[in-house]
Design a protein around this motif. Structure first.
Motif, mmCIF file in Angstrom:
data_model
loop_
_atom_site.group_PDB
_atom_site.id
_atom_site.type_symbol
_atom_site.label_atom_id
_atom_site.label_comp_id
_atom_site.label_asym_id
_atom_site.label_seq_id
_atom_site.Cartn_x
_atom_site.Cartn_y
_atom_site.Cartn_z
ATOM 1 N N ASN A 198 15.426 13.677 7.589
ATOM 2 C CA ASN A 198 15.812 14.477 6.433
ATOM 3 C C ASN A 198 14.692 14.671 5.409
ATOM 4 O O ASN A 198 14.913 15.294 4.374
ATOM 5 C CB ASN A 198 17.054 13.892 5.749
ATOM 6 N N HIS A 199 13.501 14.158 5.683
ATOM 7 C CA HIS A 199 12.369 14.450 4.801
ATOM 8 C C HIS A 199 11.608 15.704 5.250
ATOM 9 O O HIS A 199 10.693 16.160 4.564
ATOM 10 C CB HIS A 199 11.404 13.256 4.746
ATOM 11 N N VAL A 200 12.000 16.257 6.412
ATOM 12 C CA VAL A 200 11.322 17.446 6.938
ATOM 13 C C VAL A 200 11.810 18.677 6.168
ATOM 14 O O VAL A 200 13.015 18.882 6.027
ATOM 15 C CB VAL A 200 11.619 17.619 8.447
ATOM 16 N N PRO A 201 10.909 19.511 5.666
ATOM 17 C CA PRO A 201 11.352 20.732 4.980
ATOM 18 C C PRO A 201 11.929 21.739 5.961
ATOM 19 O O PRO A 201 11.275 22.107 6.943
ATOM 20 C CB PRO A 201 10.058 21.267 4.340
ATOM 21 N N LEU A 202 13.154 22.174 5.713
ATOM 22 C CA LEU A 202 13.835 23.134 6.583
ATOM 23 C C LEU A 202 14.183 24.390 5.810
ATOM 24 O O LEU A 202 14.360 24.366 4.589
ATOM 25 C CB LEU A 202 15.122 22.535 7.150
ATOM 26 N N GLN A 203 14.320 25.489 6.549
ATOM 27 C CA GLN A 203 14.788 26.747 5.973
ATOM 28 C C GLN A 203 15.738 27.414 6.942
ATOM 29 O O GLN A 203 15.562 27.322 8.167
ATOM 30 C CB GLN A 203 13.615 27.693 5.684
ATOM 31 N N SER A 233 24.650 11.380 4.636
ATOM 32 C CA SER A 233 24.675 10.258 3.697
ATOM 33 C C SER A 233 24.635 8.917 4.419
ATOM 34 O O SER A 233 24.336 7.885 3.816
ATOM 35 C CB SER A 233 25.938 10.333 2.827
ATOM 36 N N GLU A 234 24.921 8.922 5.736
ATOM 37 C CA GLU A 234 25.019 7.677 6.478
ATOM 38 C C GLU A 234 23.705 7.265 7.128
ATOM 39 O O GLU A 234 23.527 6.109 7.505
ATOM 40 C CB GLU A 234 26.108 7.801 7.552
ATOM 41 N N ASP A 235 22.788 8.219 7.339
ATOM 42 C CA ASP A 235 21.511 7.881 7.956
ATOM 43 C C ASP A 235 20.407 8.740 7.349
ATOM 44 O O ASP A 235 20.608 9.408 6.334
ATOM 45 C CB ASP A 235 21.573 8.046 9.483
ATOM 46 N N ASN A 236 19.267 8.751 7.979
ATOM 47 C CA ASN A 236 18.114 9.468 7.443
ATOM 48 C C ASN A 236 17.838 10.771 8.193
ATOM 49 O O ASN A 236 16.695 11.228 8.250
ATOM 50 C CB ASN A 236 16.871 8.566 7.494
ATOM 51 N N PHE A 237 18.884 11.360 8.763
ATOM 52 C CA PHE A 237 18.711 12.580 9.541
ATOM 53 C C PHE A 237 19.585 13.707 8.997
ATOM 54 O O PHE A 237 20.577 13.475 8.310
ATOM 55 C CB PHE A 237 19.052 12.324 11.016
ATOM 56 N N TYR A 238 19.188 14.919 9.346
ATOM 57 C CA TYR A 238 19.972 16.102 8.977
ATOM 58 C C TYR A 238 21.158 16.301 9.918
ATOM 59 O O TYR A 238 21.133 15.891 11.085
ATOM 60 C CB TYR A 238 19.117 17.364 9.082
ATOM 61 N N SER A 239 22.170 16.997 9.421
ATOM 62 C CA SER A 239 23.175 17.648 10.265
ATOM 63 C C SER A 239 22.814 19.125 10.259
ATOM 64 O O SER A 239 22.871 19.779 9.217
ATOM 65 C CB SER A 239 24.583 17.441 9.699
ATOM 66 N N ILE A 240 22.408 19.637 11.424
ATOM 67 C CA ILE A 240 21.876 20.997 11.502
ATOM 68 C C ILE A 240 22.714 21.832 12.465
ATOM 69 O O ILE A 240 22.885 21.466 13.638
ATOM 70 C CB ILE A 240 20.410 20.999 11.968
ATOM 71 N N ASN A 241 23.258 22.937 11.963
ATOM 72 C CA ASN A 241 23.926 23.920 12.819
ATOM 73 C C ASN A 241 22.932 25.014 13.161
ATOM 74 O O ASN A 241 22.240 25.539 12.280
ATOM 75 C CB ASN A 241 25.138 24.523 12.108
#
Length: 277
Positions: A198-203, A233-241
């Motif tokens: 989740n620290h990776v910049p996404l667009q 909120s539970e880990d350090n990753f994104y939820s990405i659709n």
């Protein structure tokens, strides 16, 4: 309005004649079961011929356009690397810069497809007699379609991207971060991308391509674009659709890709357990 009334008045005898003819035909057909059957058969045959004629003409142009897209996709894959392609009678070979073969591909056509099940499959019209084997990747002009799981002499069964058993190793096109794309089993147009920190910049709209880390797909083949995302909120990753780039309701032409070094790589990687601490 006055002009229309004058025109109708001029041809009113013709209109009456046509109306009487139609009524006569309806009464004639409706009064006899045999004549009714003949009439319906003839009408269905006429309509079927019309559909067939239209499909052949429109299908021809659609297939021609899709074949052109496939060639553009192939050229794009070649342009992203130092690999080159040599034409052969059946499979075509893609080699590295030293001339050592890495991937081979062959064109095929989808003859059966499903998109509304929990685990969907695709059937294509080339099989083992053309060199198709399990664990070969299948792509379209737009992107990834699925993975071959079985082959008969003339057909192959493909695990569609719309299958819960398929996970495609993919990365953000503009960055090195990679994850896995899977289908959650809902809308055929959308999937999810996991394992992106989740620290990776996404667009929204960022392109996701194959990572090349699996032994099935070459790197850089389009898979999807980011539709929306949020931090877990539970880990350090994104939820990405993500929105899949291949419309699996419309695709017909495909390309089957073989990694010639697949077995060698799998045999080597199987030894990892021997060195685990």
């Amino acid at each position: 309005m006055e002009a229309i009334l004058k025109f109708l008045n001029k041809i009113h005898f013709l209109l009456i004649f046509v109306a009487l003819e139609v009524i006569s035909i309806i009464l004639l057909v409706g009064s006899d079961v045999r004549r009714n059957s003949v009439f319906n058969t003839s009408a269905n045959s006429l309509i079927g011929s019309l559909y067939n004629f239209t499909w052949k003409r429109m299908g021809y142009f659609n297939l021609r356009e899709e074949n052109a897209d496939l060639m553009r996709q192939l050229s794009s894959i070649r342009a992203r690397s130092n690999q080159y392609i040599t034409d052969t009678a059946s499979f075509r070979t893609k080699s590295d810069s030293l001339g050592k073969p890495i991937y081979r591909y062959i064109n095929g056509t989808i003859v059966k497809n499903s998109v509304n099940r929990q685990n969907n499959f695709v059937t294509i019209n080339v099989g083992s007699s053309s060199g198709i084997q399990p664990d070969m990747g299948v792509i379209s002009a737009s992107g990834v379609v699925g993975v071959v799981v079985a082959a008969s002499p003339n057909f192959s069964l493909v695990l569609s991207m719309l299958n819960g058993k398929v996970g495609v190793s993919a990365k953000l096109k503009s960055q090195s971060f990679y994850g896995t794309i899977t289908w959650p089993g809902h809308d055929y147009r959308f999937a999810v991308l996991d394992e992106i920190p989740n620290h990776v910049p996404l667009q929204k709209g960022d392109t996701v391509v194959t990572s090349g880390y699996s032994a099935i797909f070459p790197p850089g083949i389009p898979v999807a674009v980011i539709e929306d995302f949020e931090k877990n909120s539970e880990d350090n990753f994104y939820s990405i659709n993500v929105k899949l780039l291949t419309d699996l309701k419309r695709v017909s032409n495909v390309m089957i890709i073989e990694n010639i070094t697949h077995d060698e790589r799998k045999q080597l990687e199987a030894q990892e357990a021997n060195f685990a601490i």
